[in-house]
Write an enzyme that holds these catalytic residues in place. Sequence first.
Site, PDB file in Angstrom:
ATOM      1  N   ASP A  92       0.725  -1.092   0.093  1.00  0.00           N
ATOM      2  CA  ASP A  92       0.090  -0.042   0.000  1.00  0.00           C
ATOM      3  C   ASP A  92       0.973   1.422   0.052  1.00  0.00           C
ATOM      4  O   ASP A  92       1.854   1.454   0.925  1.00  0.00           O
ATOM      5  CB  ASP A  92      -0.868   0.049   1.332  1.00  0.00           C
ATOM      6  CG  ASP A  92      -2.241  -0.518   1.039  1.00  0.00           C
ATOM      7  OD1 ASP A  92      -2.679  -0.630  -0.125  1.00  0.00           O
ATOM      8  OD2 ASP A  92      -2.735  -0.906   1.899  1.00  0.00           O
ATOM      9  N   LYS A 122      -0.226  -0.443  -4.342  1.00  0.00           N
ATOM     10  CA  LYS A 122      -1.904  -0.245  -4.272  1.00  0.00           C
ATOM     11  C   LYS A 122      -1.996   1.061  -3.715  1.00  0.00           C
ATOM     12  O   LYS A 122      -1.489   1.680  -2.871  1.00  0.00           O
ATOM     13  CB  LYS A 122      -2.524  -1.068  -3.286  1.00  0.00           C
ATOM     14  CG  LYS A 122      -3.946  -1.067  -3.212  1.00  0.00           C
ATOM     15  CD  LYS A 122      -4.870  -2.439  -2.668  1.00  0.00           C
ATOM     16  CE  LYS A 122      -4.717  -2.521  -1.069  1.00  0.00           C
ATOM     17  NZ  LYS A 122      -5.280  -1.359  -0.631  1.00  0.00           N
ATOM     18  N   GLU A 124      -5.340   4.327  -2.930  1.00  0.00           N
ATOM     19  CA  GLU A 124      -6.728   4.240  -3.090  1.00  0.00           C
ATOM     20  C   GLU A 124      -7.071   5.379  -3.822  1.00  0.00           C
ATOM     21  O   GLU A 124      -6.669   6.610  -3.699  1.00  0.00           O
ATOM     22  CB  GLU A 124      -6.981   4.513  -1.471  1.00  0.00           C
ATOM     23  CG  GLU A 124      -6.638   3.367  -0.597  1.00  0.00           C
ATOM     24  CD  GLU A 124      -7.180   3.650   0.935  1.00  0.00           C
ATOM     25  OE1 GLU A 124      -7.815   4.685   1.100  1.00  0.00           O
ATOM     26  OE2 GLU A 124      -6.829   2.701   1.657  1.00  0.00           O
ATOM     27  N   GLU A 191     -13.624  -2.845  -2.041  1.00  0.00           N
ATOM     28  CA  GLU A 191     -13.817  -2.787  -0.549  1.00  0.00           C
ATOM     29  C   GLU A 191     -15.436  -2.353  -0.281  1.00  0.00           C
ATOM     30  O   GLU A 191     -15.845  -1.275  -0.399  1.00  0.00           O
ATOM     31  CB  GLU A 191     -12.843  -2.087   0.136  1.00  0.00           C
ATOM     32  CG  GLU A 191     -13.121  -2.153   1.690  1.00  0.00           C
ATOM     33  CD  GLU A 191     -12.090  -1.819   2.386  1.00  0.00           C
ATOM     34  OE1 GLU A 191     -10.764  -1.607   2.129  1.00  0.00           O
ATOM     35  OE2 GLU A 191     -12.163  -2.002   3.728  1.00  0.00           O
TER      36      GLU A 191
END
Length: 273
Positions: A92, A122, A124, A191
């Site tokens: 992340d 990763k 967001e 998610e």
Amino acid sequence: MAGYLVNDERKVTSHRFFEMKERGEKISMLTAYDYTTASLLDKSGVDSILIGDSASNVMVGNKTTLPMTVEQMIYHARAVVNGVKRAFVVCDMPFGSYQTGVENGVQNAIRIMKESGCDALKIEGGVEIFDTVKRILDSGIPVVAHLGLTPQSINKFGTYAVRAKDKAEADKLMSDAIAMSEIGCCGITLEKIPAALAREVTKAVKCPTIGIGAGNGCDGQVLVYADMLGLTQDFSPRFIRRYADLKNIIIEAVGQYVGDVKAGSFPNEQESY
Ligand code: KIV
């Protein structure tokens, strides 16, 4: 003791993620934050290991993922990489490491790749970080996008409730997913969104979707290892399936050890020099 019987021992790569989607082979992903856990997960046959910024909750006991720093993510990711032979290792990008502009995002992405040795990052967010994601991809770094409930924005949402239940948010999520797939992301984490929406997104995009609380229509699934092994049991949303009760196994084993020490029965002669 055997893990899942892996029929292909080769290292999992971003390319193989696409192959798996194409042939309908589901992708298994779990989080890990340390060498010992990562090596056990890798031996058990998991396809991908995520150094999630959920390390903030699981390893440090913070309430949110926001405090994690680039240095801390590199520290955990390095440890995981050292334990992994086969799984595709994704790290992340922590809060604050890519929201501050394209240049800063690319520099942090390169630093995490260089210093941790992980295989992909990763990130967001959707179209609002499109330029940053594009430049990171252009630098040769595979990127997994993360849409739906994005924990780094929890203060903006104000709740951990299911996302994209209304049409406007579902439409935005769909167009974000298509944009991230079209620029070349090698995966999209979905998610806590309705299963029907996740199934539609999965059909609409070229790259694999990895769901957490997003139903069975995704190309793969991810869970936090400590939740699925029952190390942490205070957090029980319905999307967690517990495969072990390590919390009680550990408490019992440590209780026995303490009892043995108190009774003077540990160590015995064979355990002494
Ligand atoms: O940080 C994390 O563990 C994650 C997963 C929950 C997808 O992002």
